[in-house]
Write a protein that holds these residues in place. Sequence first.
Motif, short mmCIF file in Angstrom:
data_model
loop_
_atom_site.label_atom_id
_atom_site.label_comp_id
_atom_site.label_asym_id
_atom_site.label_seq_id
_atom_site.Cartn_x
_atom_site.Cartn_y
_atom_site.Cartn_z
N VAL A 201 0.84 -1.21 0.00
CA VAL A 201 0.00 0.00 0.00
C VAL A 201 0.87 1.25 0.00
O VAL A 201 0.58 2.21 -0.72
N GLU A 202 1.92 1.25 0.80
CA GLU A 202 2.82 2.41 0.79
C GLU A 202 3.40 2.64 -0.60
O GLU A 202 3.50 3.79 -1.07
N ALA A 203 3.77 1.56 -1.29
CA ALA A 203 4.31 1.69 -2.65
C ALA A 203 3.24 2.19 -3.61
O ALA A 203 3.52 3.03 -4.48
N ALA A 204 2.01 1.72 -3.45
CA ALA A 204 0.92 2.17 -4.33
C ALA A 204 0.62 3.65 -4.10
O ALA A 204 0.35 4.39 -5.06
N VAL A 205 0.66 4.09 -2.84
CA VAL A 205 0.44 5.51 -2.55
C VAL A 205 1.53 6.35 -3.22
O VAL A 205 1.25 7.38 -3.84
N ALA A 206 2.78 5.89 -3.11
CA ALA A 206 3.90 6.63 -3.71
C ALA A 206 3.77 6.71 -5.23
O ALA A 206 4.17 7.71 -5.84
N ARG A 207 3.18 5.69 -5.84
CA ARG A 207 3.01 5.67 -7.29
C ARG A 207 1.68 6.30 -7.73
O ARG A 207 1.41 6.37 -8.93
N ASP A 208 0.86 6.70 -6.78
CA ASP A 208 -0.48 7.21 -7.07
C ASP A 208 -1.27 6.18 -7.88
O ASP A 208 -1.94 6.50 -8.87
N SER A 209 -1.20 4.92 -7.40
CA SER A 209 -1.88 3.83 -8.11
C SER A 209 -2.64 2.94 -7.14
O SER A 209 -2.71 1.73 -7.33
N VAL A 210 -3.20 3.54 -6.10
CA VAL A 210 -3.93 2.77 -5.09
C VAL A 210 -5.12 2.08 -5.75
O VAL A 210 -5.85 2.69 -6.53
N PRO A 211 -5.34 0.79 -5.46
CA PRO A 211 -6.48 0.08 -6.05
C PRO A 211 -7.79 0.81 -5.76
O PRO A 211 -8.02 1.28 -4.65
N ARG A 212 -8.65 0.86 -6.76
CA ARG A 212 -9.90 1.60 -6.62
C ARG A 212 -10.75 1.15 -5.43
O ARG A 212 -11.28 2.00 -4.69
N PRO A 213 -10.95 -0.16 -5.20
CA PRO A 213 -11.81 -0.56 -4.08
C PRO A 213 -11.31 -0.04 -2.74
O PRO A 213 -12.09 0.41 -1.90
N LEU A 214 -9.99 -0.08 -2.54
CA LEU A 214 -9.42 0.38 -1.28
C LEU A 214 -9.55 1.90 -1.15
O LEU A 214 -9.91 2.43 -0.10
#
Length: 221
Positions: A201-214
Amino acid sequence: MDVTSRSGSAPVGLDGPLGGNATSMRATARALAQAESAVAVVLVEGISDQIALETLAVGRGRDLAAERIVVVPIGGAHAIGRFLTRLGPSATGLRLAGLCDVREEEIFRRGLTEAGVGTPGTRAELEQLGFHVCVDDLEDELIRAVGGSGVEALFDAQGDLRQFRAFQSQPAWRGRDRDAQLWRFLRSSSRRNLRYARLLVEAAVARDSVPRPLDALLACV
């Protein structure tokens, strides 16, 4: 995702060396105690989902405790009806939301109907009630969000890449799709799964690619 449903030492934080039914029960009991003074409760299948959502909240600059929002791991989708009955509008008036895997979508939909929370016939209607669906599950969503190379980079940074390469060479997994290999490697250890719930999740936040459901789940509470 309920990590105890597919596959210990004492817990060290939510993302520490956790695992097993006893740990899941303790996490649920702790969250339910906090729910007594909450204004909103988010029902998720397992501890990894709890870690993921709470990590995302931090990444978005939110303090769920200060907002009196509690994330409750229910220990698997089949428990949703019991928790909805206990916490639903007819009992306490709490705002409710939740997250499930696609294979458990119908279980959540039926639970919401039976508990009198709503009668969602479609996924869009589920979302209107605050309940969101991961396809196929949270790990799949996060692997796609971060990308295979990004996940391997995390493994490398955490000292797990060599072990992953050994796993890839096993006869049952040799030559398989990399995303499937990543998913199975993450799921093969509950402790690893919980640790990477935060890291991914931290990596997804940094990439601005957080999964839509979350992301949508956090936004609705």
